[in-house]
Motif scaffolding. Structure first.
Motif, PDB file in Angstrom:
ATOM      1  N   UNK A 297       0.838  -1.194   0.000  1.00 50.13           N
ATOM      2  CA  UNK A 297       0.000   0.000   0.000  1.00 50.13           C
ATOM      3  C   UNK A 297       0.871   1.242   0.000  1.00 50.13           C
ATOM      4  N   UNK A 298       0.402   2.268  -0.657  1.00 47.90           N
ATOM      5  CA  UNK A 298       1.130   3.528  -0.715  1.00 47.90           C
ATOM      6  C   UNK A 298       0.631   4.470   0.375  1.00 47.90           C
ATOM      7  N   UNK A 299       1.348   5.547   0.562  1.00 47.79           N
ATOM      8  CA  UNK A 299       0.911   6.589   1.506  1.00 47.79           C
ATOM      9  C   UNK A 299      -0.459   7.126   1.095  1.00 47.79           C
TER      10      UNK A 299
ATOM     11  N   UNK B 290       5.377   1.050   7.640  1.00 51.83           N
ATOM     12  CA  UNK B 290       4.984   2.449   7.464  1.00 51.83           C
ATOM     13  C   UNK B 290       3.558   2.619   7.943  1.00 51.83           C
ATOM     14  N   UNK B 291       3.178   3.875   8.221  1.00 57.82           N
ATOM     15  CA  UNK B 291       1.830   4.149   8.729  1.00 57.82           C
ATOM     16  C   UNK B 291       1.411   5.560   8.336  1.00 57.82           C
ATOM     17  N   UNK B 292       0.115   5.806   8.414  1.00 54.63           N
ATOM     18  CA  UNK B 292      -0.433   7.152   8.298  1.00 54.63           C
ATOM     19  C   UNK B 292      -1.521   7.292   9.343  1.00 54.63           C
ATOM     20  N   UNK B 293      -1.512   8.419  10.039  1.00 53.26           N
ATOM     21  CA  UNK B 293      -2.445   8.663  11.128  1.00 53.26           C
ATOM     22  C   UNK B 293      -3.070  10.044  10.971  1.00 53.26           C
ATOM     23  N   UNK B 294      -4.316  10.184  11.396  1.00 53.69           N
ATOM     24  CA  UNK B 294      -4.985  11.493  11.360  1.00 53.69           C
ATOM     25  C   UNK B 294      -6.088  11.502  12.410  1.00 53.69           C
ATOM     26  N   UNK B 295      -6.424  12.679  12.875  1.00 58.04           N
ATOM     27  CA  UNK B 295      -7.584  12.799  13.767  1.00 58.04           C
ATOM     28  C   UNK B 295      -8.272  14.145  13.566  1.00 58.04           C
ATOM     29  N   UNK B 296      -9.427  14.288  14.187  1.00 60.96           N
ATOM     30  CA  UNK B 296     -10.304  15.423  13.898  1.00 60.96           C
ATOM     31  C   UNK B 296      -9.870  16.722  14.569  1.00 60.96           C
TER      32      UNK B 296
ATOM     33  N   UNK C  50      -0.242  12.812   9.576  1.00 60.64           N
ATOM     34  CA  UNK C  50       1.177  12.506   9.453  1.00 60.64           C
ATOM     35  C   UNK C  50       1.454  11.020   9.459  1.00 60.64           C
ATOM     36  N   UNK C  51       2.633  10.671   9.000  1.00 60.64           N
ATOM     37  CA  UNK C  51       3.055   9.277   8.986  1.00 60.64           C
ATOM     38  C   UNK C  51       4.410   9.169   8.321  1.00 60.64           C
ATOM     39  N   UNK C  52       5.055   8.035   8.486  1.00 60.48           N
ATOM     40  CA  UNK C  52       6.362   7.829   7.874  1.00 60.48           C
ATOM     41  C   UNK C  52       6.683   6.341   7.852  1.00 60.48           C
ATOM     42  N   UNK C  53       7.739   6.007   7.132  1.00 61.19           N
ATOM     43  CA  UNK C  53       8.210   4.627   7.054  1.00 61.19           C
ATOM     44  C   UNK C  53       9.475   4.491   7.896  1.00 61.19           C
TER      45      UNK C  53
END
Length: 458
Positions: free
Chosen positions: A14-16, A173-179, A184-187
């Motif tokens: 999976x990609x960013x 790798x991961x991507x995170x977000x909240x309200x 943000x995220x990185x490998x």
């Protein structure tokens, strides 16, 4: 969505962009259900682990996992759920599950996302050079492991057996977000090579182990160096004996000294503090180490094992002095634990970042031989067993092996002993920290000399 392995050498499926779409879909569905706030994270990891023993291949393991987690808030009620199915219907069901849990969970007035002013903005996410994928085949990994084990056997004829050698190449790798506006995220990557040789025969057998672990494979120690050093450690423990019960100074080898620093972190972390389940409760501003000790935290070390531009909640991280001249300057707090304590988050949701313990007394020449001279007559510990630490009282009792030292020189190896004390006394009793600095995970420290501990032997 791209479900095939990426062609850029990362090995990810999976990609960013894929992750951003998944997370945004989850957050939007949470809003539709009536959530007042929500956060989501998509992650993926993959890797290869190979082990050999006595010149033969033992195991080849390939791992690949993925997850999407969602946390939903309904006022001050919180629910969490996760899934490894990235289909839209599965994500909708997962968000619904988190929402349902939140609706039936007790009110918690301090539950919630971090405050907007604490969040790390996207432009403040430095590139910390954490991702170095290792395109290694199972055959190449096995050859490295075999070289490592062979070097251990070739060191001395008294190396008679082996618990095996291994090579691991891992990346994620991961991507995170909240309200509250965080995105943000990185490998990152972590690779290692290790071996555990056995010296001697019968009841005289002794084992030891060594490893090298780095973000980037070219920075790993060579297999031969790891193998020889592990063998030398095992050989040095032959003809170990017990000693009589006594009190004496104790020198902790640098990898074990990192464990003492870890004990301090646990005792000054938010959960232990607000539950009052630590011997260091209300220690802010107080003297807990000897007055020549400083502890620094730096999340921005390039390729550091504890580096992160933000913590697990998206809160900005920053370099800081945690201990200054032995005094506690800061705790390790998440947003939740900070609110419980009436304080501000320190950006430590998920743990500490690249801690270094140092002494103002340390000189460049304070290598291990010099630290043994400082020890004089006492115990040099190179292995600890058991989990005998009571963080409520600070009582410390661990099985140990190492060497008895007389007049600054190693006299003989010792085993089947127990060392005991209290962490409060041990931290205050640090007499010296060596220049033989070792990085153990996210902690960097030299050997530590403690003025006095109880040693229980025969």
């Amino acid at each position: 969505m791209n479900n095939t392995p990426a062609q850029d050498g990362t090995g990810f499926s999976y990609s960013r962009t894929d992750f951003e779409e998944l997370v945004d879909f989850a957050l939007e569905h949470a809003r539709k259900l009536g959530a007042t706030d929500a956060g989501a994270e998509a992650s993926e990891g993959c890797g290869l682990s190979v082990s050999v023993r006595k010149g033969e291949m033992e195991t080849v393991e390939r791992n690949r996992d993925k997850s999407l987690g969602i946390t939903v808030y309904v006022g001050s009620q919180r629910g969490n759920a996760s899934t490894s199915d990235f289909s839209r219907p599965a994500i909708e069901r997962t968000v619904q599950a988190a929402y349902d849990i939140a609706r039936f969970t007790a009110q918690d007035p301090v539950a919630g996302l971090p405050e907007p002013e604490d969040i790390a903005p996207p432009e403040a996410h430095p590139d910390l050079d954490l991702f170095h994928p290792w395109a290694i085949t199972s055959e190449q990994a096995a050859e490295l492991a075999l070289r490592c084990e062979r070097a251990a056997f070739d060191t001395d004829a008294r190396i008679t057996n082996s618990e095996g050698a291994g090579v691991s190449a891992q990346q994620s790798h991961f991507f995170s977000a909240h309200t509250h506006g965080f995105r943000g995220g990185y490998a990152s990557s972590r690779h290692s090579i290790s071996v555990a040789p056995i010296a001697g025969k019968g009841e005289e057998m002794q084992r030891d182990a060594w490893y090298s672990s780095m973000r980037s494979a070219p920075e790993l120690a060579s297999p031969e160096v790891v193998g020889r050093y592990a063998a030398e450690r095992a050989l040095a423990r032959l003809r170990s004996r017990k000693i009589s019960t006594r009190e004496c100074p104790v020198l902790f080898e640098s990898p074990l000294a990192a464990g003492l620093l870890g004990g301090y972190v646990q005792a000054t972390s938010g959960g232990a503090l607000y539950r009052k389940s630590t011997f260091l409760v209300d220690s802010l501003g107080k003297q807990v180490f000897a007055d020549h000790i400083d502890v620094l935290e730096d999340p921005f070390v390039r390729r550091g094992k504890g580096s992160a531009p933000f913590d697990e909640e998206g809160v900005r991280t920053k370099p800081r002095k945690v201990v200054d001249g032995g005094r506690v300057e800061g705790y390790f707090l998440s947003s939740y634990s900070a609110r419980k304590l009436g304080m501000k988050t320190t950006g430590n949701a998920g743990g500490s970042h690249n801690l270094t313990l140092a002494s103002r007394r340390t000189q460049p020449g304070d290598d291990l031989p010099e630290m043994l001279r400082k020890l004089g007559t006492g115990l040099f510990v190179i292995e600890l067993m058991g989990q005998g630490i009571n963080y409520v009282t600070g009582d410390y009792s661990r099985g140990a092996s190492g060497f008895w030292v007389e007049n600054g020189e190693i006299a003989y190896p010792v085993q089947e002993i127990t060392i005991a004390g209290n962490l409060k006394d041990m931290l205050m009793g640090i007499e010296a920290v060596g220049a033989d600095v070792y990085n153990y995970g996210a902690k960097t420290v030299g050997s530590i000399l403690i003025n006095r501990m109880k040693v229980a032997g025969s």
